[in-house]
Each structure stands twice: as structure tokens, then as C-alpha cells.
Scaffold this active site. Sequence first.
Site, PDB file in Angstrom:
ATOM      1  CD  GLN A 142       4.208   5.259   2.774  1.00 32.08           C
ATOM      2  OE1 GLN A 142       2.512   4.926   2.339  1.00 32.08           O
ATOM      3  NE2 GLN A 142       4.696   4.678   2.898  1.00 32.08           N
ATOM      4  CG  HIS A 188      -0.388   0.351   7.065  1.00 33.66           C
ATOM      5  ND1 HIS A 188       1.176  -0.063   8.414  1.00 33.66           N
ATOM      6  CD2 HIS A 188       0.312   0.943   6.842  1.00 33.66           C
ATOM      7  CE1 HIS A 188       2.437   0.963   8.004  1.00 33.66           C
ATOM      8  NE2 HIS A 188       2.102   1.417   7.092  1.00 33.66           N
ATOM      9  CD  GLU A 189      -0.820   1.572   3.273  1.00 31.77           C
ATOM     10  OE1 GLU A 189      -1.204   2.958   2.507  1.00 31.77           O
ATOM     11  OE2 GLU A 189      -0.065   0.939   3.276  1.00 31.77           O
ATOM     12  CG  HIS A 247       0.745   6.096   5.983  1.00 35.35           C
ATOM     13  ND1 HIS A 247       1.660   7.204   6.534  1.00 35.35           N
ATOM     14  CD2 HIS A 247       0.581   5.131   5.988  1.00 35.35           C
ATOM     15  CE1 HIS A 247       3.027   5.685   6.170  1.00 35.35           C
ATOM     16  NE2 HIS A 247       1.607   5.016   5.955  1.00 35.35           N
ATOM     17  CB  CYS A 264       5.948   1.389   6.335  1.00 32.60           C
ATOM     18  SG  CYS A 264       5.130   2.837   6.654  1.00 32.60           S
ATOM     19  CG  LEU A 265       6.608   1.028   0.421  1.00 37.61           C
ATOM     20  CD1 LEU A 265       5.591   1.648  -0.637  1.00 37.61           C
ATOM     21  CD2 LEU A 265       7.601   0.141   0.404  1.00 37.61           C
ATOM     22  N   GLY A 323       0.925  -1.312   0.137  1.00 30.46           N
ATOM     23  CA  GLY A 323       0.124   0.426  -0.049  1.00 30.46           C
ATOM     24  C   GLY A 323       0.783   0.934  -0.214  1.00 30.46           C
TER      25      GLY A 323
END
Length: 179
Positions: free
Chosen positions: A51, A135-136, A139, A93-94, A46
Site C-alpha cells: 500500500q 485483510h493485511e 494484501h 481499506c486505506l 492496518g
Amino acid sequence: MAVRNILLYPHPTLRAKCKAVEVFDEELHKLLDDMAETMYTANGVGLAAPQIGVDLQVTVIDAGEERGKELIELINPKVVEVEGAPIVGEEGCLSFPDIYAPVERKPTVKVEAQDRNGEAFTVEGDGLLGVALQHEIDHLNGKLFIDYISRFRHNQIRKQMKKRYGKGDLFWTPKPGSN
Ligand code: ZN
């Protein structure tokens, strides 16, 4: 389409409270296309707009087994239900490359969102999709997975990130095959 730079923790935009999308135009579609390409190139499940430095309530997810087949685009998503006995899973996480930590979440989630044309839809997920949705959407509220873990592990990760990236720019550029 273009691959965008991904911000690294502790870039301040990762803590932004994102604005709702009101205009569903070509610019939004380009953002979504770029986000999907960036997520796939970075080999992520995701990616949320903050981000890549955009403080809008937009996220893309693909939790499918085969890459590229189950892309979900979510605009202005809201979690309307979470249920199930909490389970602990390793999350990454990216914006924290190669860092994983155990996060406890209820596994099943129901989300209301809009698609790229502004049409409302509902998505339900459990397992990896359930985690990715939570999670997304976190963000978009400036919340990160490290906010759920122990203070000790949180500080450890903060130090790790500082050591690794503290001297450079707080972003990285995904390249095909690099992950
Ligand atoms: Zn993340």
C-alpha cells in the site's frame, strides 16, 4: 520517521505478490517505523507494505481500543489456521478511502510471523484483530477486500474510485487530523 503516500486502487502494486523479507536490518526497521506512523496518521487499523509501494511481506496492525498501544509488526506472516462460523462485517481499506463493503470471513485466526529482528512468533486473533490479520495478509498476496464481495458491488466500487481519483495520481498523503 516519515508519513508515506498510500496507493489508491487500482494502482498495480496493490496486486503484487510480495517477496519474503530475508534481511532484518535498519532499512527494514525504518520501513516498519514509517508504516506505523503512516497507519496512525491515516487512522487505519492496518497497513501493508504494497500500500506504500513496497512489494515486501511486511504489515503493521493496531486493532486496540486505544490508539498506539497494541502495535503488531508482522514480517513474512502466514495464516496457519482460520476457524469459527463465518460472519459478515463491514470492511474498509486505506487504499479505498471512505468505502466500505460487507465481507464474510471466519472470525478466528492463527498467524505465524517474524518480528523486526527475525524472531518467529505466533499471534492469534478474533474480532477486529482477526479480520485485520486476514485483510493485511491478503494484501501481501495481491488480494483485496473487494475480491470477496458481489460482482455488482465490486463494479460499483471500481467506478466510484475511477470517478474520484481517475484523473489524478493514484495515491494520497495522510495528514494529522485529516481523518
Ligand atoms: Zn487494506
